[in-house]
Every structure is written in C-alpha cells, then in structure tokens.
Design a protein around this motif. Structure first.
Motif, short mmCIF file in Angstrom:
data_model
loop_
_atom_site.label_atom_id
_atom_site.label_comp_id
_atom_site.label_asym_id
_atom_site.label_seq_id
_atom_site.Cartn_x
_atom_site.Cartn_y
_atom_site.Cartn_z
N THR A 34 -13.79 85.18 8.59
CA THR A 34 -14.85 85.16 7.59
C THR A 34 -14.48 84.11 6.54
O THR A 34 -13.32 83.67 6.49
N PRO A 35 -15.44 83.72 5.71
CA PRO A 35 -15.09 82.78 4.64
C PRO A 35 -13.94 83.30 3.76
O PRO A 35 -13.08 82.52 3.35
N GLU A 36 -13.93 84.59 3.51
CA GLU A 36 -12.84 85.14 2.69
C GLU A 36 -11.50 85.01 3.40
O GLU A 36 -10.49 84.65 2.77
N HIS A 37 -11.47 85.31 4.69
CA HIS A 37 -10.21 85.17 5.45
C HIS A 37 -9.75 83.72 5.39
O HIS A 37 -8.57 83.43 5.22
N ASP A 38 -10.70 82.80 5.59
CA ASP A 38 -10.36 81.39 5.56
C ASP A 38 -9.73 81.01 4.23
O ASP A 38 -8.70 80.34 4.20
N LEU A 39 -10.34 81.44 3.13
CA LEU A 39 -9.80 81.11 1.81
C LEU A 39 -8.41 81.70 1.59
O LEU A 39 -7.53 81.05 1.02
N ARG A 40 -8.21 82.90 2.05
CA ARG A 40 -6.90 83.55 1.89
C ARG A 40 -5.82 82.83 2.71
O ARG A 40 -4.73 82.54 2.21
N ILE A 41 -6.15 82.56 3.98
CA ILE A 41 -5.16 81.96 4.87
C ILE A 41 -4.88 80.50 4.50
O ILE A 41 -3.72 80.08 4.47
N THR A 42 -5.94 79.75 4.19
CA THR A 42 -5.71 78.34 3.84
C THR A 42 -4.93 78.21 2.54
O THR A 42 -4.12 77.31 2.38
N ARG A 43 -5.15 79.13 1.62
CA ARG A 43 -4.38 79.11 0.37
C ARG A 43 -2.91 79.38 0.67
O ARG A 43 -2.02 78.67 0.20
N TYR A 44 -2.65 80.39 1.48
CA TYR A 44 -1.28 80.76 1.79
C TYR A 44 -0.57 79.66 2.58
O TYR A 44 0.59 79.34 2.30
N LEU A 45 -1.25 79.06 3.55
CA LEU A 45 -0.63 78.05 4.40
C LEU A 45 -0.78 76.62 3.86
O LEU A 45 -0.38 75.67 4.53
N LYS A 46 -1.36 76.49 2.66
CA LYS A 46 -1.55 75.18 2.03
C LYS A 46 -2.36 74.25 2.92
O LYS A 46 -2.02 73.08 3.13
N GLN A 47 -3.46 74.76 3.44
CA GLN A 47 -4.36 73.99 4.29
C GLN A 47 -5.67 73.75 3.56
O GLN A 47 -5.93 74.37 2.54
N SER A 48 -6.49 72.86 4.11
CA SER A 48 -7.78 72.60 3.46
C SER A 48 -8.73 73.76 3.75
O SER A 48 -8.75 74.32 4.85
N GLU A 49 -9.51 74.10 2.72
CA GLU A 49 -10.49 75.18 2.87
C GLU A 49 -11.46 74.85 4.00
O GLU A 49 -11.87 73.70 4.16
N GLY A 50 -11.77 75.84 4.79
CA GLY A 50 -12.70 75.66 5.91
C GLY A 50 -12.01 75.43 7.24
O GLY A 50 -12.65 75.46 8.29
N PHE A 51 -10.70 75.22 7.23
CA PHE A 51 -9.97 74.95 8.47
C PHE A 51 -10.21 76.02 9.53
O PHE A 51 -10.57 75.73 10.66
N TRP A 52 -10.03 77.28 9.15
CA TRP A 52 -10.15 78.37 10.12
C TRP A 52 -11.60 78.64 10.49
O TRP A 52 -11.89 79.01 11.62
N LEU A 53 -12.50 78.40 9.56
CA LEU A 53 -13.93 78.57 9.88
C LEU A 53 -14.38 77.51 10.88
O LEU A 53 -15.19 77.79 11.77
N ARG A 54 -13.88 76.28 10.73
CA ARG A 54 -14.23 75.23 11.69
C ARG A 54 -13.69 75.56 13.08
O ARG A 54 -14.37 75.35 14.09
N LEU A 55 -12.49 76.11 13.15
CA LEU A 55 -11.96 76.54 14.45
C LEU A 55 -12.84 77.63 15.06
O LEU A 55 -13.14 77.62 16.25
N GLN A 56 -13.26 78.58 14.23
CA GLN A 56 -14.13 79.66 14.69
C GLN A 56 -15.45 79.10 15.21
O GLN A 56 -15.93 79.48 16.27
N LEU A 57 -16.02 78.15 14.47
CA LEU A 57 -17.30 77.55 14.87
C LEU A 57 -17.17 76.81 16.19
O LEU A 57 -18.03 76.93 17.07
N ARG A 58 -16.10 76.04 16.35
CA ARG A 58 -15.89 75.32 17.63
C ARG A 58 -15.78 76.29 18.80
O ARG A 58 -16.35 76.06 19.85
N ALA A 59 -15.06 77.38 18.59
CA ALA A 59 -14.92 78.38 19.66
C ALA A 59 -16.27 79.02 19.96
O ALA A 59 -16.61 79.23 21.14
#
Length: 85
Positions: A34-59
C-alpha cells in the motif's frame, strides 16, 4: 530483496511498524503493498518514495497481461484524428 537484509523479519516489522504477518504475506505475494507500506519501507531502507509501489504495479501489469480475462487485441485503439484538438 527483504530477505537479503541482515535483520530478522521481526526486527524489520518493529522498525517499520508493519505487522510481521503482513510482511510474510508480502514476501509470499499474498498481500499487496500500500502507499503507507511503501512510505514506511522506503524511509527505513533510505529508498525513493514509490519504489515498492512501482514494483507492485509492474507485477500487477505482468499478471494482467498473462491473464485470460480479456483479449487486448479485440480493443481497437481510438482514431488519432479524434485525439487532436
């Protein structure tokens, strides 16, 4: 990717505030980012916001293209003349 981290899933859950059971579902593909998961994980891993959502969308797109719910070839693209203003 999460499996490569030098911490346990429990530690990751505590650090991000995402329940461990949901993290397990994400790893198995049974849960969605979810957008919230993405924000939490990208903050923790020092990644750009939206990284995990883009992976989800591609899948999701890959899955939709492989699915048999409709034939994309039966949809005729709009005439270019209708798009020009």
């Amino acid at each position: 990717m999460l499996e490569e981290l030098p911490i346990t899933q429990k530690q990751f859950a505590q650090a991000t505030g995402i329940p461990e059971a949901h993290l397990s579902g994400l790893k198995k593909g049974n849960s969605r980012f979810t957008p919230e998961h993405d924000l939490r994980i990208t903050r923790y891993l020092k990644q750009s916001e939206g990284f995990w959502l883009r992976l989800q969308l591609r899948a999701d797109l890959r899955k939709a293209k492989a699915g048999k719910s409709f034939d994309r070839n039966k949809i005729k693209p709009i005439d270019d003349k209708l798009l020009t203003v």
